[in-house]
Design an enzyme around this catalytic site. Structure first.
Site, PDB file in Angstrom:
ATOM      1  N   SER A 275       0.846  -1.188   0.000  1.00 52.59           N
ATOM      2  CA  SER A 275       0.000   0.000   0.000  1.00 52.59           C
ATOM      3  C   SER A 275       0.879   1.235   0.000  1.00 52.59           C
ATOM      4  O   SER A 275       2.080   1.159   0.265  1.00 52.59           O
ATOM      5  CB  SER A 275      -0.911   0.007   1.235  1.00 52.59           C
ATOM      6  OG  SER A 275      -0.146   0.183   2.421  1.00 52.59           O
TER       7      SER A 275
ATOM      8  N   LEU B 123       2.707  -1.314   5.137  1.00 52.20           N
ATOM      9  CA  LEU B 123       2.127  -0.024   5.508  1.00 52.20           C
ATOM     10  C   LEU B 123       3.262   0.979   5.629  1.00 52.20           C
ATOM     11  O   LEU B 123       4.264   0.718   6.305  1.00 52.20           O
ATOM     12  CB  LEU B 123       1.385  -0.137   6.840  1.00 52.20           C
ATOM     13  CG  LEU B 123       0.768   1.153   7.397  1.00 52.20           C
ATOM     14  CD1 LEU B 123      -0.267   1.726   6.445  1.00 52.20           C
ATOM     15  CD2 LEU B 123       0.145   0.878   8.770  1.00 52.20           C
TER      16      LEU B 123
ATOM     17  N   ILE C 272       6.737  -2.724   7.543  1.00 48.52           N
ATOM     18  CA  ILE C 272       6.718  -1.269   7.565  1.00 48.52           C
ATOM     19  C   ILE C 272       7.540  -0.754   6.397  1.00 48.52           C
ATOM     20  O   ILE C 272       8.711  -1.112   6.248  1.00 48.52           O
ATOM     21  CB  ILE C 272       7.277  -0.719   8.889  1.00 48.52           C
ATOM     22  CG1 ILE C 272       6.461  -1.252  10.077  1.00 48.52           C
ATOM     23  CG2 ILE C 272       7.280   0.810   8.868  1.00 48.52           C
ATOM     24  CD1 ILE C 272       5.003  -0.853  10.058  1.00 48.52           C
ATOM     25  N   LYS C 273       6.933   0.093   5.566  1.00 45.72           N
ATOM     26  CA  LYS C 273       7.637   0.658   4.419  1.00 45.72           C
ATOM     27  C   LYS C 273       8.414   1.896   4.849  1.00 45.72           C
ATOM     28  O   LYS C 273       7.851   2.835   5.413  1.00 45.72           O
ATOM     29  CB  LYS C 273       6.647   1.034   3.315  1.00 45.72           C
ATOM     30  CG  LYS C 273       6.034  -0.162   2.604  1.00 45.72           C
ATOM     31  CD  LYS C 273       5.054   0.261   1.529  1.00 45.72           C
ATOM     32  CE  LYS C 273       5.759   0.744   0.288  1.00 45.72           C
ATOM     33  NZ  LYS C 273       4.796   0.988  -0.829  1.00 45.72           N
ATOM     34  N   ILE C 274       9.701   1.869   4.591  1.00 44.34           N
ATOM     35  CA  ILE C 274      10.589   2.987   4.899  1.00 44.34           C
ATOM     36  C   ILE C 274      11.323   3.372   3.625  1.00 44.34           C
ATOM     37  O   ILE C 274      11.913   2.521   2.961  1.00 44.34           O
ATOM     38  CB  ILE C 274      11.603   2.609   5.996  1.00 44.34           C
ATOM     39  CG1 ILE C 274      10.879   2.264   7.295  1.00 44.34           C
ATOM     40  CG2 ILE C 274      12.608   3.741   6.226  1.00 44.34           C
ATOM     41  CD1 ILE C 274      11.799   1.793   8.422  1.00 44.34           C
TER      42      ILE C 274
END
Length: 371
Positions: free
Chosen positions: A46, A110, A141-143
């Site tokens: 996403s 996310l 977790i998207k970083i």
């Protein structure tokens, strides 16, 4: 309905099929479960643009927005509540995939607040918060892979947070991402964590490279320039896979792998084809390699299901040709360093803008519910 043969063949070649989309409607209708059963989908990604579109369409969020308005929460808190709800739900839908693959797939991503892309401490704090908020082991977790994002990636991994590193365009930055991943696992081991439970993917963006370089080739206008159009993105990604092979064959990696760690998989992102003159599944067909992920928007997924061909080995035999493509581009005056710098800057902004739009949109809806 039987599983789609084209997508099943792609999975057989070692490419995990992830859907680059999520919405309350998709979850409520059971569509995601259908894609898992019929189209070999084993993950979901996403981003702020996806959520902005989802919340603007249909009435799936109306009831929750009404409750949030009554509670008097801010637009930012409302956005986090609604998106976490969807991500948690998707994680639950994919939990069986997560369990049967040992945590390799069944992942849902996310993204941290994109406005923190150039702030290491805020990114770390955001990653911790989202990991706690969703509270599912199959979350990622998207970083973003900015310079400031690199130490945040290491810190998050060291705390046991699985990470999807996003917005990678250059080979140099990809090497730094791999280093950040290994450093994170090394620190996790020092902290006594079970590294076999920590997973990561490195999202290498594809189509945007061609979009930018093709514009520069058009400006040059020579026959040689025209002959290179549509070749840079795949060449760049293929050389990224070579970086992956080299990095995860080192003694440094072996020491971590012996403690149960798994390699950070390359993920091909931005795989929708922007130029209608190109084959619409080229960024899937031309990047078939083992232990990779291809995250596709629904249009690309459907196109591959209809006419895609999963031919083994469309990456590793082509390293020399890929290097030659980048060399010829440089000789023509296409500045690779400038291209990837521009794409990273634009990429961050392309996440910030829809994030701000999403906040404004939710604020408007909250105000309507309160009036």
């Amino acid at each position: 309905m039987a599983a789609n043969k084209n997508l099943a063949a792609l999975s057989y070649e070692g490419v995990s099929v992830w859907l680059d989309d999520i919405s309350r409607t998709r979850l409520e209708s059971g569509n995601l479960a259908e894609l898992i059963a019929d189209n070999s989908v084993v993950g979901v990604t996403s981003n702020p643009a996806i959520f902005s579109k989802a919340i603007s369409q249909g009435d799936g969020y109306t009831g929750q927005l009404k409750d949030l308005a009554v509670r008097g929460v801010s637009a930012e808190a409302a956005v986090r509540t609604m998106t976490a709800f969807d991500i948690r739900w998707a994680c639950d839908v994919l939990r069986t995939v997560y369990d049967t693959t040992g945590g390799v797939d069944g992942r849902v991503s996310l993204e941290v607040d994109p406005r923190s892309a150039y702030d290491t401490e805020k990114t770390i704090a955001e990653a911790r918060y989202l990991w706690w908020l969703v509270d599912r082991p199959n979350l990622m977790i998207k970083i973003p892979a900015t310079k400031e994002g690199l130490p945040a990636i290491t810190a998050a991994l060291a705390e046991g947070i699985s990470v999807n590193v996003t917005l990678i365009f250059s080979l140099e930055r990809y090497r730094e991402v791999i280093d950040a991943y290994m450093a994170g696992l090394e620190k996790a081991l020092e902290n006594g964590r079970d590294v076999s439970r920590i997973k990561s993917v490195a999202s290498f963006f594809v189509s945007r490279v061609d979009s930018e370089i093709d514009k520069r080739l058009d400006a040059i206008g020579s026959d040689e320039a025209k002959a290179l159009k549509g070749r840079a993105a795949v060449a760049n990604a293929r050389l990224a896979y070579k970086e992956y092979e080299d990095a995860f064959a080192t003694d440094r990696w072996t020491r971590v792998a012996e403690r149960g760690a798994t390699a950070q998989r390359p993920l091909w992102a931005s795989t929708s084809v922007k130029n209608p003159d190109y084959r619409d599944v080229m960024y899937v067909e031309d990047l078939v390699a083992g232990n990779t992920v291809n995250t596709m928007p629904e249009d690309t997924l459907e196109a591959f299901a209809d006419h895609g061909e999963a031919v083994s080995g469309t990456v590793t035999p082509h390293y020399a040709d890929a290097a030659d493509v980048l060399l010829r581009l440089e000789e023509l005056g296409v500045d690779y360093a400038d291209v990837v710098r521009k794409l990273e800057d634009e990429g961050v902004q392309k996440f910030i803008d829809p994030w701000n739009d999403l906040l404004a949109q939710v604020q408007t809806e909250l105000d309507k519910q309160r009036s």
